[in-house]
Design an enzyme around this catalytic site. Sequence first.
Site: not given
Length: 295
Positions: A36, A38, A148-150
């Site tokens: 989710e 991605h 993504g900020q991840k």
Amino acid sequence: MEIINRRQRMSSVARKLRREQDQTIGLVPTMGALHEGHLSLVREARRMCDVVVVSVFVNPAQFGPGEDFERYPRDLTQDTTKLSDYNVEYIFAPSVEEIYPKGFSTYVTVEGLSNQLEGVARPGHFRGVATVLTILFNTVRPDFAFFGQKDAQQTMVVKRLVRDLALDTEIVVLPTVREESGLALSSRNAYLDGRERRAASVLYRALMYAREAHDDGERSARRLAEVVRTQVEVEPRAQLEYVSIADAETMERLDKLPDDRPTLIAIAVRIGRTRLIDNIVIQPARQKTRATVEA
Ligand code: AMP
């Protein structure tokens, strides 16, 4: 949806879309094993762009010796099924030889930013990331690329790369998607067994404790790092590799949290054999106060 394996085919398709059909292209670079997190990038790319290209490439150049390149999960069939729900036009899934043909010898290094945090823990990691992204950007020439900020440090490295090399792509960064437990979705979560997965929620919990301490007025980076460390230590399966408290834009380490700039708290934790990263951004207290007053 077309799956493209060749660099040349990918660039000629993209060229045609741009030149003859005047379409905007969004690129979502991934290493596959899609989840989710991605898919949130794919959704935004779908919203913003005429054509969406998702690249699926487990990039050997960003793995160090002894890391998990070999056992990294790969399932292009399942990835393709997931992407078909979003009407993605192209999956670019090249082989290693296609990206790094025999005799390949040019690498891209984003200096400074690459030598901190993940760059220290994983030497050469960001050189691999910057190199593959340069190749992907030059192949697809996307108008927008989604991250993504991840992977907070990666977003900074890619922004700097695009700026310094004058690449004509706008970088879009989207929030970290989490499980209900707070655990950030990651392809590497597949390595965790049930107990480890439960233990892994300690990453986000520890970050939340730090946020709370900051909300309660704590501004010492050392003491906030201590809050994180103490929380991670509560979980016997977890081992803290690093906690970093740094300026969210420059990545410079801080002693004291400023009240006028955002701060990034980033951590890497081993759960058994699995290494996980996570982060939060703490917004400056002054802005928060103003927002509260306005509200
Ligand atoms: P990866 O396949 O792990 O290289 O990730 C591909 C892209 O998806 C990167 O921009 C990641 O930051 C992003 N991503 C991975 N996990 C998440 C997540 N939980 N939430 C949002 N974006 C993510």
